[in-house]
Design an enzyme around this catalytic site. Structure first.
Site, PDB file in Angstrom:
ATOM      1  CG  ASP A 164      -1.907   1.089   1.272  1.00  0.00           C
ATOM      2  OD1 ASP A 164      -2.192   1.676   0.207  1.00  0.00           O
ATOM      3  OD2 ASP A 164      -2.416   1.377   2.372  1.00  0.00           O
TER       4      ASP A 164
ATOM      5  CG  ASP B  47      -2.781   3.665  -3.065  1.00  0.00           C
ATOM      6  OD1 ASP B  47      -3.971   3.302  -3.169  1.00  0.00           O
ATOM      7  OD2 ASP B  47      -2.264   3.997  -1.996  1.00  0.00           O
ATOM      8  CD  GLU B  48      -5.458  -0.612  -0.930  1.00  0.00           C
ATOM      9  OE1 GLU B  48      -5.251  -1.488  -0.077  1.00  0.00           O
ATOM     10  OE2 GLU B  48      -6.253   0.319  -0.762  1.00  0.00           O
TER      11      GLU B  48
HETATM   12 MG   LIG Z   1      -2.486   3.889   0.114  1.00  0.00          MG
END
Ligand SMILES: [Mg+2]
Length: 399
Positions: A10, A104-105
């Site tokens: 993350d 983003d993860e």
């Molecule tokens: Mg994040």
């Protein structure tokens, strides 16, 4: 199930971090990226802004009160998408089993990758180092034997940290956490659990499974399993379902927006119940109409934040209904949800609108009621309280 090695990677304050990277004047300052309009919400706050209590999904006007000297900027999606592409590339250089959850993860199944990348902490460091080399951004990583625990772990040493939960230590690892950290436990379920004397995850494991099941049905089993750190969900490398839909051929042709809308209500309920049952959310909604002459028309729309509740679906339907001819006889109506994403964790908030989390919470609560008492039952005075029952009446005559 054999021990797996699952990583949850993350990025740290992703949108804000990209902006601080690209704009040196923002570095070290409270920066808030999000919707700047009247109904705008915060998408990402820099760590400097978080010190003032600003967080994702907070309405922008509230964030301005909490952090009046903050720098408020609109998102620059193209920059985030580019960084995301670089990050996903790093993931795919480590394993083919990547399940992205947002820009983003992602979950990575690294089972059997020990010979290439070493122990789980070494895997995490390899990924983080390569991400930093290519993007100058930091990531936090959680390593565990399953998705749920890996996801919890990645959040524990943010920013720029690695947290490992070794197999067998899940129960102790999770015990001190608040019950809201359990996947699927929203505000209402948390309140019900608290009424039952449960504050932490450890309080759940102190209870017996039958006790929880008697009180909460399937949901009781769900939280009990998670509290023990059990989660068998696999890392899904591609979206298994392309869409989920429902349609009705009508016994008599209908015309007009009201008649069509009325027939769509139970379909919206059906489709969103299906989404929730599979832990999916939809980014796209499709309305389908077949006219008496058998010509077929569809209208699609994308929502700014993925949905799985009938209320949000209905908002989309109302918009779609304005874009389709309804004043000629219609023989079939249908709805589909598409561009589905896995809903194994809370979603990043919409950039533009307040999230519908509360409504979703109500409807998942209604799902568990239905599975407990049968479809069509509205239970008053249950552990969900009256609000859930009344809310259900708001939007649809059918069940
Ligand atoms: Mg994040």
């Amino acid at each position: 199930l054999a021990d797996r090695t699952i990583l949850h990677v993350d990025m740290d304050a992703f949108f804000a971090a990209v902006e601080q990277r690209d704009n040196p004047e923002y570095r070290g300052k409270p920066l808030i990226v999000g919707g700047t309009g009247r109904r705008g919400v915060v998408s990402t706050a820099s760590y400097e802004a978080r010190k003032f209590g600003v967080g994702s999904a907070m309405p922008t006007f509230k964030a301005k009160k909490a952090c009046p000297h903050g720098i408020f900027i609109a998102p620059r999606m193209s920059a985030y998408v580019e960084a995301s592409r670089q990050i996903m590339e790093v993931f795919s250089e480590h394993t083919p089993a990547v399940e992205p959850l947002s820009l983003d993860e992602a979950f990575l199944d690294m089972t059997g990758c020990e010979r290439l990348f070493g122990t789980p902490p070494e895997m995490a460091e390899s990924i983080r180092a390569l991400i930093f080399e290519r993007t100058a951004l930091t990531a936090s990583v959680g390593c565990a034997a399953n998705k749920f625990v890996a996801k919890v772990a990645s959040d524990m040493n943010k920013p720029d940290g690695v947290t490992v939960c070794t197999p067998g230590s899940e129960r102790a690892f999770l015990a001190p956490l608040a019950i809201r950290r359990l996947w699927g436990v929203g505000p209402r379920a948390a309140a019900a659990l608290q009424d039952f004397g449960v504050q932490t995850v450890g309080d759940i494991t102190a209870l017996s499974l039958p006790t929880l099941e008697r009180r909460f049905g399937n949901f009781g089993r769900h939280v009990w399993e998670l509290a023990h750190g059990r989660d068998d969900r696999s890392v899904q490398t591609e979206r298994r379902r392309v869409s989920m839909g429902a349609e009705r051929t009508l016994s008599n042709n209908i015309t007009g927006v009201d008649a069509v809308r009325h027939r769509l209500l139970p379909l919206a309920d059906e489709v969103t119940t299906g989404l929730r049952a599979k832990n999916l959310r939809a980014w796209g909604i499709r309305l389908k109409v077949k006219y008496a002459d058998f010509t077929l028309t569809t209208r699609d729309m994308r929502v700014s934040s993925p949905i799985c509740d009938a209320g949000s679906m209905l908002e989309a339907i109302d918009e779609l209904l304005q874009r389709i001819e309804l004043n000629v006889p219609i023989r079939l109506v249908g709805l589909a949800a598409f561009e589905l994403s896995d809903d194994s964790q809370p979603q990043q908030a919409s950039l533009f609108e307040a999230p519908s989390a509360k409504r979703e919470g109500l409807e998942s609560a209604l799902d568990s009621l239905r599975s407990k008492f049968g479809s069509g039952t509205v239970v008053r005075g249950s552990w969900l309280g009256d609000e859930a029952a009344e809310k259900k009446h708001d939007w649809g005559p059918d069940d």
